[in-house]
Design an enzyme around this catalytic site. Structure first.
Site, PDB file in Angstrom:
ATOM      1  N   ASP A  91      19.859  45.116  42.440  1.00 36.87           N
ATOM      2  CA  ASP A  91      19.667  44.912  41.004  1.00 36.87           C
ATOM      3  C   ASP A  91      18.205  45.204  40.687  1.00 36.87           C
ATOM      4  OD1 ASP A  91      19.970  44.288  38.373  1.00 36.87           O
ATOM      5  OD2 ASP A  91      20.583  42.210  38.679  1.00 36.87           O
ATOM      6  N   ASP A 100      21.429  50.170  36.536  1.00 43.05           N
ATOM      7  CA  ASP A 100      20.434  49.530  37.399  1.00 43.05           C
ATOM      8  C   ASP A 100      21.033  48.589  38.429  1.00 43.05           C
ATOM      9  OD1 ASP A 100      21.300  47.723  35.470  1.00 43.05           O
ATOM     10  OD2 ASP A 100      19.395  46.645  35.417  1.00 43.05           O
ATOM     11  N   GLU A 101      22.325  48.709  38.709  1.00 42.80           N
ATOM     12  CA  GLU A 101      22.965  47.718  39.568  1.00 42.80           C
ATOM     13  C   GLU A 101      24.107  48.376  40.334  1.00 42.80           C
ATOM     14  OE1 GLU A 101      25.062  43.317  38.968  1.00 42.80           O
ATOM     15  OE2 GLU A 101      24.515  44.529  37.227  1.00 42.80           O
TER      16      GLU A 101
END
Length: 483
Positions: free
Chosen positions: A11, A105-106
């Site tokens: 993350d 983003d993860e």
């Protein structure tokens, strides 16, 4: 559940805001808020400096401004974020064929499937080297969680933030989860959390002690059984490499309610074009066009039309959205509009193109040219509402977006209004730059693409060949590892 912590969850830390700070030297170490800047805007991401003032994602921007009036408020630059995300996902793809992106983003990564880890020591080595690689390639930081299941890996990365690594040893799940809030578990939102609180259950240990039968009584069989298993630390969901999107959509919330019907139609056309751009970027087409309208009283209507086959033709999507709009009463005002496409496919149906072209070129309707407002005639009855100079400037020069000046070079917009635009001239690897103000129509000033956050990134093309692959069985103890 696995016997080794070989599921990794990455993350990125305050992704949008951190990318903006990396791109803008003058904002490093200062509170930054990224999101919609109008009266109805919402915070997308806040930097850790802004979070100290109580600002968080999904908060109305107006409330954020009251809490942190001196923060930098910027409009998102999705082109930059997607570019950085592609760099990160490329690194993850080098670790394993099983990478499950959850957002820009993860992502989850199955390290065992990639053959790069089979025990705690090798998994930790992969996690540390991944963080180093992300920093070297993008200039940003990410937090890593390692565990024997997806649920625990995600919890671990959250606990490791910011810029940390946490490995949960299999067998320690109950001890770790016990004191945590029930809200840490997937599927426990505000409503379920409140329902459990009223039943006297506020921690994960409370759920485990309550037993499956009690949770089934409170929440129903499917949710109750699932929640009890998660409270005990059980989660057998695999990492899935392909997560096909079921739809592509865009929407806008307007600072002021739209009352003019032609302005509403213009906005729908613009949203349809943006939706098709995303559709084509994903190399997909879709068969069903969906229109979303939120009215002045917050009532939300959705209308859909299914075409004869999949399409990625903007004219077809515009025309379908326009037909849907005709069935919606907008006289009281519109605060939000959205256009989406569902029923995605990897091909298009060519006869739809002919259909759209034929409808546009059809000479059978002699009154078409005489319809007021159809062709943007501002003097005609029913012409769209005109934006103020400040609104036009904000649309052309969004705060935080990149510009280039013929004399001063690359910079970014600090703000605009009263016929002026203020620009700070700096680049990701330069010192904080100087600020200058220009007329909004300055011929030397033009929009620009974002610059790379790292000018000469380290070459990781041979990575992860150098990673140590431990075959010695469980060795190192699980725990937090922060730089």
């Amino acid at each position: 559940m696995r016997a080794a912590p070989t599921i990794l969850h990455l993350d990125m830390d305050a992704f949008y805001a951190s990318a903006e700070q990396a791109a803008k030297p003058s904002l490093r170490g200062k509170p930054v808020v990224v999101g919609g800047l109008g009266p109805r805007g919402v915070v997308a991401t806040a930097s850790y400096e802004a979070r100290r003032f109580g600002v968080h994602s999904a908060m109305p921007t107006a409330q954020a401004r009251r809490l942190a009036p001196n923060a930098a408020y910027l409009v998102p630059r999705f082109l930059l974020y997607r570019t950085v995300s592609d760099q990160v996902m490329e690194l993850l793809g080098r670790l394993s064929p099983l990478v499950e992106p959850l957002s820009l983003d993860e992502a989850f990564v199955d390290l065992e499937a990639g053959g790069v880890a089979d025990d705690s020591a090798s998994a930790r080595a992969v996690g540390e080297q991944l963080r180093d690689a992300i920093r070297a390639v993008t200039g940003l930081t990410g937090s890593v969680g390692l565990a024997g299941s997806k649920m625990l890996a995600k919890i671990a990365s959250e606990e490791a933030k910011p810029n940390g690594l946490l490995l949960i040893e299999p067998g320690t799940e109950r001890e770790l989860l016990a004191p945590m809030s029930v809200r840490i578990l997937p599927g426990v939102g505000p409503a379920t959390g409140d329902h459990l609180r009223r039943a006297g259950m506020t921690t994960v240990d409370d759920l485990a002690e309550a037993g499956e039968a009690e949770l089934v009584r409170l929440l129903g069989k499917a949710h109750g059984v699932s929640l009890h298993r998660m409270a005990l630390g059980y989660d057998n969901r695999p990492v899935v490499a392909e997560r096909d999107a079921k739809s592509v959509s865009v929407e806008d919330t307007f600072d002021m309610d739209l009352h003019d019907r032609v302005r509403v139609r213009t906005e729908v056309d613009r949203l349809a074009d943006r939706c098709v751009q995303r559709l084509r970027a994903a190399e997909r087409s879709g068969r069903t066009v969906v229109l979303k309208v939120r009215r002045y009283d917050f009532s939300t209507l959705t209308r859909s039309e299914t075409l004869r086959g999949p399409t990625d033709d903007p004219a077809v999507v515009r025309e379908a959205a326009a037909r849907l709009l005709e069935a919606v009463d907008t006289t009281g005002g519109v605060r939000l509009l959205g256009v989406g496409v569902t029923g995605l496919a990897d091909y298009t149906q060519e006869d739809l193109f002919a259909q759209a072209a034929g409808e546009r070129a059809a000479p059978d309707d002699p009154s078409a040219e005489d319809r007021p407002g159809e062709h943007g005639d501002e003097s005609a009855p029913g012409a769209p509402e005109q934006e103020t100079p400040e609104q036009l400037a904000a649309r052309r020069w969004p705060a935080g977006h990149d510009v280039r000046h013929g004399t001063y070079g690359h910079g970014w917009v600090q703000g605009s209004g009263v016929g002026r635009v203020t620009v700070r001239f700096e680049e990701p690897e330069s010192p904080p730059g100087r600020v200058r103000t220009f007329r909004v129509d300055d011929p030397e000033l033009c929009p620009a693409d974002p610059l790379p956050l790292v000018r000469d990134p380290v070459d990781y093309s041979s990575w992860p060949a150098s990673l140590p692959k431990s075959r010695s069985g469980p060795g190192s103890s699980g725990g937090e590892s922060r730089p």
